[in-house]
Design an enzyme around this catalytic site. Structure first.
Site, mmCIF file in Angstrom:
data_model
loop_
_atom_site.group_PDB
_atom_site.id
_atom_site.type_symbol
_atom_site.label_atom_id
_atom_site.label_comp_id
_atom_site.label_asym_id
_atom_site.label_seq_id
_atom_site.Cartn_x
_atom_site.Cartn_y
_atom_site.Cartn_z
ATOM 1 N N ARG A 15 42.626 37.182 24.783
ATOM 2 C CA ARG A 15 41.654 36.499 25.620
ATOM 3 C C ARG A 15 40.438 37.391 25.885
ATOM 4 O O ARG A 15 40.476 38.599 25.692
ATOM 5 C CB ARG A 15 42.287 36.104 26.959
ATOM 6 C CG ARG A 15 43.306 34.996 26.868
ATOM 7 C CD ARG A 15 44.015 34.763 28.206
ATOM 8 N NE ARG A 15 44.927 35.856 28.541
ATOM 9 C CZ ARG A 15 45.677 35.890 29.640
ATOM 10 N NH1 ARG A 15 45.606 34.903 30.516
ATOM 11 N NH2 ARG A 15 46.498 36.906 29.875
ATOM 12 N N TYR A 94 42.510 39.846 36.816
ATOM 13 C CA TYR A 94 43.880 39.776 37.321
ATOM 14 C C TYR A 94 44.399 41.206 37.479
ATOM 15 O O TYR A 94 44.315 42.013 36.553
ATOM 16 C CB TYR A 94 44.796 39.032 36.343
ATOM 17 C CG TYR A 94 44.535 37.553 36.230
ATOM 18 C CD1 TYR A 94 44.753 36.696 37.310
ATOM 19 C CD2 TYR A 94 44.085 36.992 35.039
ATOM 20 C CE1 TYR A 94 44.524 35.335 37.210
ATOM 21 C CE2 TYR A 94 43.853 35.632 34.923
ATOM 22 C CZ TYR A 94 44.067 34.804 36.015
ATOM 23 O OH TYR A 94 43.842 33.457 35.906
ATOM 24 N N GLU A 118 43.967 36.594 41.195
ATOM 25 C CA GLU A 118 45.185 35.897 41.628
ATOM 26 C C GLU A 118 45.302 35.743 43.134
ATOM 27 O O GLU A 118 46.180 35.003 43.614
ATOM 28 C CB GLU A 118 46.437 36.588 41.071
ATOM 29 C CG GLU A 118 46.796 37.918 41.715
ATOM 30 C CD GLU A 118 46.085 39.112 41.093
ATOM 31 O OE1 GLU A 118 46.423 40.261 41.452
ATOM 32 O OE2 GLU A 118 45.183 38.906 40.261
ATOM 33 N N LEU A 240 56.112 32.188 43.173
ATOM 34 C CA LEU A 240 54.894 32.954 43.460
ATOM 35 C C LEU A 240 54.741 33.151 44.954
ATOM 36 O O LEU A 240 54.764 32.192 45.727
ATOM 37 C CB LEU A 240 53.645 32.239 42.916
ATOM 38 C CG LEU A 240 52.318 32.904 43.288
ATOM 39 C CD1 LEU A 240 52.182 34.245 42.565
ATOM 40 C CD2 LEU A 240 51.137 32.001 42.982
ATOM 41 N N ASP A 270 55.025 38.981 35.903
ATOM 42 C CA ASP A 270 53.858 39.808 36.214
ATOM 43 C C ASP A 270 53.747 40.096 37.709
ATOM 44 O O ASP A 270 52.909 40.895 38.132
ATOM 45 C CB ASP A 270 52.558 39.198 35.668
ATOM 46 C CG ASP A 270 52.328 37.774 36.109
ATOM 47 O OD1 ASP A 270 53.085 37.292 36.969
ATOM 48 O OD2 ASP A 270 51.382 37.140 35.601
#
Length: 372
Positions: A15, A94, A118, A240, A270
């Site tokens: 990306r 991030y 995030e 999350l 992550d």
């Protein structure tokens, strides 16, 4: 403002933080955009596309960090980038600090300003810069899970949707947020027997109304999880807690109760993972097996579909990047409360409480830096 777009150097991360269209929007507002040579190639955006948009191409990552006031990235800086970051330099990317103490300490030491995608948060508690990648990861979790259920890859040898006369696979999804909801849609669309669990009864009521008939909802607790893992083929972890480590919902001892060849996809890896046996893996070496259970724990899943992911990410981040570039990070945060919660580290101080608590480090209220 001078904005730098370095090439991502994390394993198989294709990306890029900004599309040529995004660069053009910043440039026409009077800002300068510098892009590292071939930074966009993995996503299908060639250097000449950026040059046509008005950006300048620099040969090395060192050149980009040296000139930029704001660095826009996709993934957190890795060790070889730590020394490139300057005091007072803004990093917009991030970070997922709570899952990796060395990164946190390195950014504290750098005295940079770390604005984390995030943890940018709206008044309704939604996370606008995490949503697009959560959507990608949720859909990918089912694709990957279905793939690894195949026998040659270590799975049970079961087809997710079954066939006439043969029952479909059972899919258990832990967490009914963006990732879990997208995973449920995908798994249901492929014909699986899906159960999605959460502690939020209101969310479960909503999903019960909108999901297809092959999606069931269930309250999340240890008793229910222990019962369901015994006969489910694919388990997707999608928990999350913004800025903090994920709760461990499946412990090491639970693996023995699963069917041999069960596949776990821990999308929460992550943020430390919601499966006790999870550890971050890469696209190059994505899985490992413990007690005959296949674990897929790639920490940058959307990096495998970089064209889709880069477009989706820029759609979300660009409005915030424009605000920051036009006004500077401090004024932008003063005028937009959503950006305040994105600030994690400023000039060596940890200003996001969940990050400080993760490593028992000192917390400094962000108001210290935003007061006039």
């Amino acid at each position: 403002m001078i904005i730098g777009i370095p090439k991502e150097i994390k394993n198989n991360e294709n990306r890029v933080a900004l599309t040529p269209a995004g660069a053009q929007e910043l440039i026409k507002r009077g800002h300068e955009v510098y892009v590292q040579h071939t930074a966009g190639e993995g996503s299908g955006f060639l250097d000449e596309f950026y040059e046509e948009a008005g950006a300048k191409i620099l040969p090395t990552i060192q050149d980009v960090y040296e000139i930029a006031e704001m660095i826009m990235k996709v993934k957190e800086p890795i060790e070889e980038e730590y020394e490139l970051i300057r005091e007072g330099q803004l990093l917009f990317t991030y970070f997922h600090f709570a899952s990796y103490e060395p990164l946190t300490k390195a950014m504290v030491k750098s005295k940079s300003i770390c604005l984390a995608y995030e943890t940018v948060e709206r008044a309704d508690r939604s996370l606008p810069l995490l949503i697009p990648m959560s959507e990608v990861a949720g859909r990918m979790a089912v694709q990957k899970g279905a793939n690894y259920l195949e026998k040659p890859l270590g799975g049970r040898g079961i087809l997710l949707g079954g066939v006439p006369g043969v029952l479909p696979a059972k899919v258990l999804i832990l967490g009914a947020g963006i990732v879990g909801t997208q995973a449920a849609w995908m798994a249901a669309g492929l014909g699986a027997d899906v159960t999605i669990m959460d502690v939020n009864l209101q969310r479960l009521r909503y999903l019960a109304d909108v999901m297809p008939a092959n999606v069931n909802t269930m309250m999340s607790n240890e008793f229910n999880i222990r019962k369901l893992i015994q006969n489910h083929d694919l388990i997707i972890g999608s928990i999350l807690i913004p800025g903090a480590k994920a709760t461990k919902l499946i412990t090491r001892d639970m693996l023995k109760d699963m069917l041999p060849g069960t596949v776990i996809v821990d999308v929460a890896v992550d943020q430390g993972g919601c499966i006790e046996t999870s550890r971050p893996t890469t696209h190059q070496d994505p899985t490992f097996v413990i007690d005959d259970v296949v674990h897929y724990c790639v920490a940058n899943m959307p990096g495998a579909v970089p064209y889709t992911s880069t477009l989706a990410l820029t759609n979300a981040t660009l409005p915030y990047a424009i605000q920051i570039a036009d006004k500077g990070w401090k004024k932008a945060a003063q005028e937009n409360a959503e950006l305040v919660l994105g600030l994690n580290i400023i000039n060596g101080d940890i200003v996001y409480q969940a990050v400080a608590e993760s490593f028992d480090m000192e917390y400094t209220p962000v108001s210290k830096y935003l007061a006039d």
